[in-house]
Enzyme design. Structure first.
Site, PDB file in Angstrom:
ATOM      1  N   CYS A  75       0.803  -1.511  -0.023  1.00 53.21           N
ATOM      2  CA  CYS A  75       0.021   0.539   0.038  1.00 53.21           C
ATOM      3  C   CYS A  75       1.220   1.354  -0.217  1.00 53.21           C
ATOM      4  O   CYS A  75       0.945   2.708  -0.424  1.00 53.21           O
ATOM      5  CB  CYS A  75      -1.001  -0.189   1.158  1.00 53.21           C
ATOM      6  N   ARG A 158      -7.923  -4.528  -3.060  1.00 48.21           N
ATOM      7  CA  ARG A 158      -7.389  -3.298  -4.311  1.00 48.21           C
ATOM      8  C   ARG A 158      -8.404  -3.629  -5.355  1.00 48.21           C
ATOM      9  O   ARG A 158      -7.959  -4.004  -6.205  1.00 48.21           O
ATOM     10  CB  ARG A 158      -6.211  -3.551  -4.443  1.00 48.21           C
TER      11      ARG A 158
END
Ligand code: BEZ
Length: 260
Positions: A75, A158
């Protein structure tokens, strides 16, 4: 007869209470949004203040994307890359909005760490200026199908939603927790969507601005014949598969740095 009647009544009562119990314990199923749907509405707290989504983005494209958790390596690499490219997305009238199921203070601390401490692939001092939604209740993540229990019950996958200036979902991409996204592909997709809208064409496999584009398939025998004979404006691989030139300059003059 009285006994039989009371037995029937009892069974009906048991059956109906069983059905209502079933309804109670059924998990709440939120339908996943689809391409062409209106983007589900929500109000949320973000690192840039409250937002009213997608209402306040009317007139702009928006990429709404989720990530599993703050202070995690994939991330962090994604946020640094996206933040570094945010001007390129802005040039195509596109705002970025991130989301994770972490809280606001965690978001703030993580974004501060990124700016102050992390140097990665030549990127440093990266300030994330786009809003990052706190979604501890998972309300927004659930609305957008970002919680996929086969992958994780507690983290958003995601997901990437491209939403057009009218608030319609135009593209949806999902990646698992382990796979960082390709941000060049996100920019390419945004440009392809806008090019298709502006020039009424479609884009072939691996298209990049400047490559040939696909003209809509002929809708009559006459047009099919004309196309096959037109060697000047089009290249036809067969009557249903014709391309034409569209330069990067032509595209950029129409869709880049366009005033709202
Ligand atoms: C990461 O961003 O590094 C990550 C987050 C959740 C699970 C696996 C990796």
């Amino acid at each position: 007869l009285l006994k039989i009647l009371s037995l029937i009544t009892l069974s009906i009562f048991k059956l109906s209470s069983y059905i209502s119990m079933e309804q109670v314990i059924q998990p709440e199923i939120t339908p996943m949004p689809r391409i062409g749907d209106k983007a589900p509405e929500f109000k949320a707290v973000t690192t840039q203040g409250e937002i009213d989504f997608p209402k306040q983005y009317k007139g702009s494209w928006v990429i709404l994307f989720s990530h599993p958790a703050d202070f995690t390596p994939v991330c962090t690499s994604e946020f640094m890359t996206f933040a570094s490219m945010s001007k390129e997305f802005k040039d195509y009238n596109c705002e970025l909005v991130g989301l994770s199921v972490d809280g606001l203070y965690s978001h703030i601390a993580w974004l501060r760490t990124i700016k102050e401490k992390i140097e990665y692939k030549g990127m440093k001092d990266v300030e994330v200026k786009f809003p990052l939604i706190e979604d501890i209740t998972m309300e927004v993540a659930k609305k957008y199908g970002m919680i996929q229990p086969g992958e994780s019950n507690t983290k958003a996958v995601r997901a990437v939603f491209f939403i057009d200036p009218k608030g319609i979902i135009r593209t949806i991409l999902y990646y698992p927790l382990s796979c960082g996204r390709n941000f060049d592909e996100l920019l390419r997709t945004l440009i392809a969507l806008q090019t298709a809208d502006e020039f009424s064409i479609a884009t072939p496999a691996d298209w990049r601005p400047g490559d040939e584009v696909i003209v809509p398939t002929a809708g009559s025998c006459g047009v099919a014949k004309e196309r096959m004979e037109d060697k000047k404006n089009m290249k036809c691989y067969d009557w249903f598969f014709c391309t034409k030139k569209l330069t990067k300059t032509e595209i950029e003059s129409k869709i880049k740095n366009r005033k709202k």
